[in-house]
Motif scaffolding. Structure first.
Motif, PDB file in Angstrom:
ATOM      1  N   THR A  69      -5.349   3.064  -7.420  1.00 31.06           N
ATOM      2  CA  THR A  69      -4.373   4.143  -7.561  1.00 31.06           C
ATOM      3  C   THR A  69      -3.163   3.865  -6.682  1.00 31.06           C
ATOM      4  O   THR A  69      -3.187   3.005  -5.815  1.00 31.06           O
ATOM      5  N   ALA A  70      -2.100   4.639  -6.890  1.00 36.13           N
ATOM      6  CA  ALA A  70      -0.847   4.390  -6.203  1.00 36.13           C
ATOM      7  C   ALA A  70      -0.975   4.634  -4.705  1.00 36.13           C
ATOM      8  O   ALA A  70      -1.542   5.626  -4.262  1.00 36.13           O
ATOM      9  N   CYS A  71      -0.421   3.675  -3.932  1.00 29.88           N
ATOM     10  CA  CYS A  71      -0.363   3.857  -2.480  1.00 29.88           C
ATOM     11  C   CYS A  71       0.639   2.884  -1.897  1.00 29.88           C
ATOM     12  O   CYS A  71       1.070   1.929  -2.556  1.00 29.88           O
ATOM     13  N   SER A  72       1.027   3.139  -0.642  1.00 31.35           N
ATOM     14  CA  SER A  72       1.958   2.277   0.069  1.00 31.35           C
ATOM     15  C   SER A  72       1.313   1.794   1.361  1.00 31.35           C
ATOM     16  O   SER A  72       0.624   2.555   2.044  1.00 31.35           O
ATOM     17  N   VAL A  73       1.565   0.513   1.675  1.00 27.93           N
ATOM     18  CA  VAL A  73       1.109  -0.069   2.935  1.00 27.93           C
ATOM     19  C   VAL A  73       2.352  -0.617   3.620  1.00 27.93           C
ATOM     20  O   VAL A  73       2.931  -1.607   3.167  1.00 27.93           O
ATOM     21  N   THR A  74       2.791   0.023   4.696  1.00 30.73           N
ATOM     22  CA  THR A  74       4.067  -0.338   5.299  1.00 30.73           C
ATOM     23  C   THR A  74       3.969  -0.448   6.820  1.00 30.73           C
ATOM     24  O   THR A  74       3.198   0.254   7.472  1.00 30.73           O
ATOM     25  N   CYS A  82      -6.166  -3.127  -8.433  1.00 28.17           N
ATOM     26  CA  CYS A  82      -5.295  -2.039  -7.960  1.00 28.17           C
ATOM     27  C   CYS A  82      -4.119  -1.831  -8.915  1.00 28.17           C
ATOM     28  O   CYS A  82      -3.822  -2.672  -9.754  1.00 28.17           O
ATOM     29  N   SER A  90       0.010   0.093  -9.029  1.00 28.74           N
ATOM     30  CA  SER A  90       1.136   0.794  -8.403  1.00 28.74           C
ATOM     31  C   SER A  90       1.030   0.765  -6.878  1.00 28.74           C
ATOM     32  O   SER A  90       0.904   1.802  -6.215  1.00 28.74           O
ATOM     33  N   ILE A  91       1.104  -0.434  -6.318  1.00 28.98           N
ATOM     34  CA  ILE A  91       0.981  -0.640  -4.877  1.00 28.98           C
ATOM     35  C   ILE A  91       2.312  -1.145  -4.318  1.00 28.98           C
ATOM     36  O   ILE A  91       2.927  -2.054  -4.882  1.00 28.98           O
ATOM     37  N   SER A 105      -4.324  -7.056 -10.567  1.00 32.97           N
ATOM     38  CA  SER A 105      -3.692  -5.798 -10.158  1.00 32.97           C
ATOM     39  C   SER A 105      -2.332  -5.669 -10.845  1.00 32.97           C
ATOM     40  O   SER A 105      -1.648  -6.670 -11.071  1.00 32.97           O
TER      41      SER A 105
END
Length: 224
Positions: free
Chosen positions: A1-6, A23, A25-26, A47
């Motif tokens: 699912t959509a997520c952000s790693v920043t 995965c 929408s990353i 992904s």
């Protein structure tokens, strides 16, 4: 699912620095991954809609960025440098767009494109001081053609690599390598055929033939 790693710094991972598998929408942005011991600093497998932006992948033991499976990835503005393997490895029908990346001083290729990768774009990247700038492995299922490979050379800065561009495909029987190497190979071929320069036997024959043809044309014109 959509997520952000920043905004993370990942150092000396025992396996991959970051692994995306199945995965969607990353967004990975402003992450620094270095000194990964085993596996890729960033591995993307099967992904979709993955965006990697302004990340630094440096000093990893093997390939820095691996994209395979039926993956879709956009990699923009990243620094991929000083890795023990290739900077970027794209394989297994993955789709990838690489833009404005600095890819340098990798022990393997700067960018390595494997078989069956039909949708790969390379634009505005600075690829230098790698064992090979861009290396492409093609087969009959691969839609990447020589014209596109040569266009990559014009739309990116490929310089000071041991080989700028290599492919197991060919252009008129010559491997796709650096401009300088292509010129050397063509010069050797011309020399072998006897066209090494003015004064050679073949050059004299060509001049005589041309003169005779011109004389015949000139004589025939008044008769007409």
């Amino acid at each position: 699912t959509a997520c952000s790693v920043t905004g993370n710094e990942i150092v000396q991972s025992g396996q991959h620095g970051i692994l995306l598998d199945g995965c969607e929408s990353i967004l990975l942005e402003n992450n620094r991954i270095r000194e990964t011991k085993v596996g890729a600093a960033l591995a993307v497998g099967t992904s979709r809609r993955v965006t990697v932006r302004k990340c630094q992948l440096t000093s990893n033991a093997k390939t820095s960025l691996s994209i395979d499976g039926m993956s879709e990835a956009v990699v923009d503005g990243c620094i991929i440098a000083q890795n023990g393997g290739s900077g970027v490895a794209i394989a297994s029908r993955a789709e990838c767009q690489l833009t404005r990346c600095s890819i340098h001083h990798n022990s393997g290729s700067g960018v390595e494109v494997g078989e069956r990768c039909n949708a790969v774009a390379l634009q505005g990247c600075d690829v230098h001081h790698n064992a090979c700038g861009v290396k492409v492995t093609t087969n009959r299922l691969t839609k990447l053609h020589e014209g596109k490979l040569l266009a990559w050379r014009e739309s990116n800065k490929l310089a000071r690599n041991t080989h700028e561009l290599m492919s197991n495909s060919s252009l008129a029987g010559l491997p796709l390598v650096s401009r300088q190497e292509e010129e050397r190979q063509v010069d050797k071929l011309l020399e072998f055929l006897g066209h090494s320069g003015p004064g050679g036997a073949s050059s004299t024959t060509t001049t005589t033939t041309t003169t005779a043809t011109t004389a015949t044309t000139t004589t025939a014109t008044p008769v007409s």
